[in-house]
Design an enzyme around this catalytic site. Structure first.
Site, PDB file in Angstrom:
ATOM      1  N   SER A  22       0.696  -1.120   0.016  1.00 47.71           N
ATOM      2  CA  SER A  22      -0.118  -0.012  -0.062  1.00 47.71           C
ATOM      3  C   SER A  22       1.028   1.349  -0.045  1.00 47.71           C
ATOM      4  O   SER A  22       2.087   1.184   0.535  1.00 47.71           O
ATOM      5  CB  SER A  22      -0.935  -0.004   1.180  1.00 47.71           C
ATOM      6  OG  SER A  22      -1.920   0.645   1.170  1.00 47.71           O
ATOM      7  N   TYR A 183      -7.999  14.376   2.113  1.00 49.21           N
ATOM      8  CA  TYR A 183      -7.230  15.092   1.052  1.00 49.21           C
ATOM      9  C   TYR A 183      -8.036  15.884   0.111  1.00 49.21           C
ATOM     10  O   TYR A 183      -9.310  15.779   0.245  1.00 49.21           O
ATOM     11  CB  TYR A 183      -5.919  14.322   0.664  1.00 49.21           C
ATOM     12  CG  TYR A 183      -4.989  13.837   1.686  1.00 49.21           C
ATOM     13  CD1 TYR A 183      -4.456  14.632   2.580  1.00 49.21           C
ATOM     14  CD2 TYR A 183      -4.978  12.482   1.768  1.00 49.21           C
ATOM     15  CE1 TYR A 183      -3.668  14.259   3.410  1.00 49.21           C
ATOM     16  CE2 TYR A 183      -4.017  11.908   2.926  1.00 49.21           C
ATOM     17  CZ  TYR A 183      -3.295  12.925   3.658  1.00 49.21           C
ATOM     18  OH  TYR A 183      -2.667  12.523   4.560  1.00 49.21           O
TER      19      TYR A 183
HETATM   20  C1  536 Z   1      -3.911   7.851   7.652  1.00 47.87           C
HETATM   21  N1  536 Z   1      -2.974   8.482   7.174  1.00 47.87           N
HETATM   22  C2  536 Z   1      -2.924   8.739   5.609  1.00 47.87           C
HETATM   23  C3  536 Z   1      -1.990   9.384   4.912  1.00 47.87           C
HETATM   24  C4  536 Z   1      -0.797   9.866   5.767  1.00 47.87           C
HETATM   25  C5  536 Z   1      -1.112  10.101   7.014  1.00 47.87           C
HETATM   26  C6  536 Z   1      -1.856   9.214   7.369  1.00 47.87           C
HETATM   27  C7  536 Z   1      -1.990   9.359   3.316  1.00 47.87           C
HETATM   28  O1  536 Z   1      -3.129   8.758   2.823  1.00 47.87           O
HETATM   29  N2  536 Z   1      -1.185   9.965   2.852  1.00 47.87           N
HETATM   30  C8  536 Z   1      -4.561   7.672   8.815  1.00 47.87           C
HETATM   31  C9  536 Z   1      -5.134   8.879   9.396  1.00 47.87           C
HETATM   32  C10 536 Z   1      -5.670   8.878  10.577  1.00 47.87           C
HETATM   33  C11 536 Z   1      -5.221   7.744  11.539  1.00 47.87           C
HETATM   34  C12 536 Z   1      -4.311   6.803  10.924  1.00 47.87           C
HETATM   35  C13 536 Z   1      -4.064   6.808   9.838  1.00 47.87           C
END
Ligand code: 536
Length: 363
Positions: A22, A183
């Site tokens: 992932s 996002y």
């Molecule tokens: C999910 N996260 C997703 C990220 C980076 C930071 C963390 C991404 O899609 N780039 C996440 C959010 C909340 C708790 C755990 C994980």
């Protein structure tokens, strides 16, 4: 024969198994350039036997980065820097993929291990985050984003297209559009983040517009023979979110717009994750299964999956087509090899490079 180790063909791509790395942000780039770190991090997992390696959320523009350390594909030097990485992944028999993203109101933050919070607006590396509405995410990301004009929406769409072109130039054969995790694209879809009163906000049609237009624009430049996929946050588990039925309808429209697979994920549009039922192994599986059944689109999924036998059962049960591994394969690049041993697969060595297999077969 295990299901985890059956091949998956999607368009002209053939994955040797159902195990994917992932996308995982490394926050280790300078000026958006991937480095030796990214080559070794992703390359190690290609050696480890995963069928698909998806590079981290890579920004389509400088203001689309989550942190100053995020990788990018907004210039040709970055496209060049990805090339040795895709070459290595392919040489190991895995398929190189990349996720392209715009961080929206979560942009301009510090690296998680340096605070995991919005940079002070006066910080030399900070920039102005953009979003559908001038509503702050909250918690450790309190900055009020600038509500995007129609011109800015058009500009970001063009940035997604240009980045998809560069991803192709870099040798990627699997594209993931980041439509999840609070996002930019996700925040257009979510009523928790989008309060626009123009054609990009309000009704389901309007909140879906940014995602569907971005997908359509990328579809025009991404070759038909390589999979075009998306990670979509289907639920936040927060009151006031869209009903799951809306997310399923959005996936249906995305499929009609040329989407080849959906990675079913979470919304994360607010800091409140207290109702997310993390506890269960593969807790999103029933939702992925429902989308797979009702829409008839291949599904992928991650979150809280680490046990080979349970993972195999998710594929066998028709809940998902592809397993996305995050922390499990971060902690063990050889997760696929160990999973093959655990599932009594006849030849786990076939997953390994010749160099490793020869040694491991010695008595
Ligand atoms: C999910 N996260 C997703 C990220 C980076 C930071 C963390 C991404 O899609 N780039 C996440 C959010 C909340 C708790 C755990 C994980």
């Amino acid at each position: 024969m295990s299901h985890l180790f059956s091949e998956l063909s999607l368009k002209d791509v053939r994955l040797k198994n159902r195990i994917a790395v992932s996308p995982m942000c490394q926050y280790s780039a300078v000026d958006g350039l991937p480095s030796d770190w990214h080559l070794v991090h992703l390359g190690a997992r290609a050696i480890g036997g995963a069928g698909l390696i998806v590079a981290e959320a890579t920004a389509v523009s400088p203001d689309g980065r989550i942190t100053p350390g995020c990788t990018g594909l907004w210039n040709d030097a970055q496209a060049e820097a990805w090339r040795p990485i895709t070459r290595f992944i392919e040489a190991e028999g895995a398929v190189p993929g990349i996720q392209i993203a715009h961080a929206g109101r979560k942009a301009s933050a510090s690296r998680p291990w340096q605070g995991d919070a919005h940079l002070d607006p006066d910080h030399p590396e900070a920039w102005q985050p953009l979003a559908p509405s001038s509503l702050a995410f909250g918690g450790s990301l309190p900055r009020v984003p600038q509500a995007m004009t129609l011109q800015e929406i058009e500009r970001v769409r063009a940035d997604f297209v240009a980045s998809a072109r560069r991803a192709l130039d870099s040798g990627f054969k699997w594209l993931v559009l980041h439509f999840a995790h609070g996002y930019l694209a996700q925040s257009f879809f979510s009523p928790l983040a989008n309060q626009r009163t123009d054609e990009y906000g309000g009704s389901f049609e309007n909140r879906s517009r940014f995602i569907l237009e971005t997908l359509a624009a990328v579809r025009e430049v991404w070759p038909e023979q390589w999979p075009l996929t998306a990670r979509l946050g289907v639920l936040d588990y927060v009151p006031g979110e869209q009903p799951l039925e809306e997310s399923i309808e959005l996936v249906r429209r995305m499929q009609a717009g040329g989407l080849d697979l959906v990675d079913v994920s979470l919304g994360f549009n607010t800091p409140d994750v207290s109702r997310v039922p993390w506890g269960e192994h593969g807790f999103l599986a029933p939702i992925a299964a429902r989308i797979r059944r009702e829409v008839g689109i291949p599904t992928a999924m991650s979150w809280n999956i680490r046990e080979p036998r349970a993972a195999d059962a998710l594929i066998a049960g028709g809940e998902l087509d592809l397993l996305m591994l995050g922390k499990a394969i971060l902690g063990d690049p050889h997760w696929p090899y160990r999973a093959a041993l655990a599932l009594d697969r006849a030849a786990p060595y076939a997953l390994l490079s010749e160099q490793y297999a020869w040694w491991l077969k010695q008595q």
